[in-house]
Write a protein that holds these residues in place. Structure first.
Motif, PDB file in Angstrom:
ATOM      1  N   ALA A   1      27.947  45.033  40.642  1.00 58.36           N
ATOM      2  CA  ALA A   1      28.025  44.469  39.295  1.00 58.36           C
ATOM      3  C   ALA A   1      28.038  45.573  38.230  1.00 58.36           C
ATOM      4  N   LEU A   2      27.234  46.618  38.446  1.00 56.73           N
ATOM      5  CA  LEU A   2      27.214  47.737  37.496  1.00 56.73           C
ATOM      6  C   LEU A   2      28.566  48.440  37.453  1.00 56.73           C
ATOM      7  N   ILE A   3      29.186  48.578  38.624  1.00 61.08           N
ATOM      8  CA  ILE A   3      30.510  49.195  38.685  1.00 61.08           C
ATOM      9  C   ILE A   3      31.509  48.396  37.853  1.00 61.08           C
ATOM     10  N   MET A   4      31.501  47.075  38.045  1.00 64.96           N
ATOM     11  CA  MET A   4      32.453  46.231  37.333  1.00 64.96           C
ATOM     12  C   MET A   4      32.075  46.044  35.866  1.00 64.96           C
TER      13      MET A   4
ATOM     14  N   ALA B   1      39.168  45.782  48.810  1.00 61.25           N
ATOM     15  CA  ALA B   1      37.725  45.585  48.987  1.00 61.25           C
ATOM     16  C   ALA B   1      37.429  44.822  50.273  1.00 61.25           C
ATOM     17  N   ASN B   2      38.231  43.806  50.556  1.00 61.44           N
ATOM     18  CA  ASN B   2      38.017  43.010  51.768  1.00 61.44           C
ATOM     19  C   ASN B   2      38.440  43.747  53.030  1.00 61.44           C
TER      20      ASN B   2
ATOM     21  N   ILE C   1      28.330  45.229  48.178  1.00 61.78           N
ATOM     22  CA  ILE C   1      28.991  45.917  47.056  1.00 61.78           C
ATOM     23  C   ILE C   1      30.463  45.513  46.997  1.00 61.78           C
ATOM     24  N   LEU C   2      31.126  45.543  48.153  1.00 62.88           N
ATOM     25  CA  LEU C   2      32.552  45.219  48.216  1.00 62.88           C
ATOM     26  C   LEU C   2      32.816  43.745  47.904  1.00 62.88           C
ATOM     27  N   PHE C   3      31.978  42.858  48.434  1.00 61.42           N
ATOM     28  CA  PHE C   3      32.151  41.430  48.163  1.00 61.42           C
ATOM     29  C   PHE C   3      31.892  41.115  46.690  1.00 61.42           C
TER      30      PHE C   3
END
Length: 452
Positions: free
Chosen positions: A262-265, A281-282, A310-312
């Motif tokens: 979430a912080l990344i996005m 990501a998947n 993180i990826l999901f």
């Protein structure tokens, strides 16, 4: 975006109590005499299936009704369900099937709450900030997922299940009271009469005009099914060779992945090619899931699980922001409802089949060579779950890779860029219009002063 943060904070505060109750009830069910993975997975099924089946109906109502009332009434219904479970528990009559029924009703109520808030986001956040807003939303959800596994076992042991129910009721009550008191943002809604047939035609027409969306829905159905298998079996896997405190430790670390994602996005300023990023990501998530068998221990599951989350999280944030960006505001509820039915059904289906699948496999793996069986800790349940994880990971990797190479999927990125350009142009026009209005007002004031 101040109102967005206020509404989000209230909903997350209410959700905190719900998550505490759900975690403790899961432990309670698995600690009963002769616990069944099937019973445990059935509770997960009922927590999602009713809402998924009614999602188009709920989405249609959300597009037509007051978002504030739907958020309040949805929480009231969910709170009553918690109260019923508490009374059954205190009287010594609580059974897994009671939890299934109440969970089903609660899932419908929660769908009203979160769909109404999802649609209201369009009136609270500009399109250029949707990815950031969704990142912040999932970040707060991640904090809850970190805090709950840390606090729930201690609360369960020290205070008892009845006090956990009480905490849930308090969080619901506070959120409902504040929502009653505050002025809610005005959200555009359709004036069309309720007609599910016409609503389906509108949604179908929107999807057909953008054919890549149909393939994207198919992709997410498959992905959600595979993820659902991993999600529901993660806790039983840990409890097969460790206690609830190990579950708490691992789930806390895993949930940190949601905060990191979430912080990344949330920090993204400009965003391009969202669909291709979802696919990548998947792809990486599939590789990590397929490798879980290499580290079936507390530390290995925690680190790999956090990386997968993180990826999901990145994938979910992008997907939600993508639909908010391309869909007309008056259609978002209905589009989300039908999407939830078509895609969301995969999760409950995975929950329904996972327990039966593991209970069947655990009998079959006893015929495996002892070197294979003894490689993993715990009982045959661990080996059975690891087999499910490995197959799911491989399929996730292959399917994501294939869809990423599909032309119609790539075209969705072009559609997104066009919508963002339109939004940017409109914002600039609105800004210029506002500046011109201010200039005109200044001229009027100056002219009036001259006359004086």
């Amino acid at each position: 975006m101040k109102k967005y943060f206020l509404y989000l904070g209230l909903i997350m505060f209410s959700l905190l109590g719900t998550e505490l109750t759900d975690f403790c009830l899961g432990v309670w069910v698995l600690k009963q005499p002769n616990p069944s993975i099937t019973s445990y997975s059935f509770i997960w099924f009922f927590e999602e299936a009713p809402a998924v089946l009614l999602a188009p109906f709920i989405g249609s109502l959300v597009d037509r009704w007051s978002k504030k009332k739907m958020i309040i009434y949805g929480q009231v219904v969910a709170g009553i369900g918690t109260l019923i479970l508490m009374l059954l528990y205190n009287s010594g009559e609580l059974k897994p099937w009671h939890i299934m029924i109440v969970s089903g009703i609660g899932s419908i109520a929660s769908m009203f709450v979160f769909t109404a808030f999802y649609v209201a986001t369009t009136a609270l956040v500009p399109k250029s900030k949707l990815v950031n807003a969704q990142g912040i939303s999932l970040g707060l959800f991640g904090l809850i997922n970190v805090g709950v596994p840390m606090a729930a076992p201690a609360l369960y042991r020290l205070m008892g299940m009845d006090k956990v129910f009480l905490i849930d009721i308090v969080t619901f009550s506070v959120a409902i009271l504040v929502f009653f008191m505050i002025q809610f943002v005005v959200v555009e809604k359709t004036e069309e009469k309720f007609n599910m047939k016409n609503d389906w035609k509108l949604v179908k027409g929107f999807l057909v005009e953008r054919q890549g969306l149909i393939k994207l829905l198919a992709f997410f159905f498959i992905i959600h099914f595979l993820i659902g298998l991993v999600q529901v079996l993660f806790t039983p896997l840990i409890l097969d060779f460790a206690d609830e405190y190990a579950v708490s430790t691992i789930m806390t670390i895993v949930s940190l992945g949601m905060i990191v994602g979430a912080l990344i996005m949330g920090g993204v300023k400009k965003f391009k090619k969202p669909i291709q990023k979802i696919m990548f990501a998947n792809i990486f998530a599939g590789i990590l899931i397929a490798c879980l068998w290499t580290s079936v221990n507390t530390y290995g599951l925690a680190i790999l699980g956090m990386s997968i989350i993180i990826l999901f999280t990145i994938s979910d944030v992008i997907n939600e922001a993508f639909y908010l960006a391309i869909a007309p505001v008056k259609l978002i509820g209905r589009l989300g409802g039908f999407e939830e039915l078509l895609v969301g059904a995969a999760g409950p289906l995975a929950f329904l089949l996972s327990g039966v699948l593991v209970d069947t496999l655990k009998n079959m793996v006893t015929a495996f060579p002892k070197t294979v069986v003894n490689y993993f800790p715990g009982t045959s349940v661990t080996l059975a779950i690891i087999i499910v994880f490995t197959v799911s990971g491989v399929l996730l990797f292959l399917i994501s890779l294939w869809f990423s190479r599909t032309k119609s999927i790539k075209n969705l990125d072009l559609m997104y860029d066009i919508e963002m350009d339109k939004s940017s142009q409109k914002n600039n026009e609105d800004k210029i219009k506002k500046e011109n209005q201010n200039i005109d007002k200044e001229k009027e004031v100056a002219f009036a002063n001259t006359l004086d």
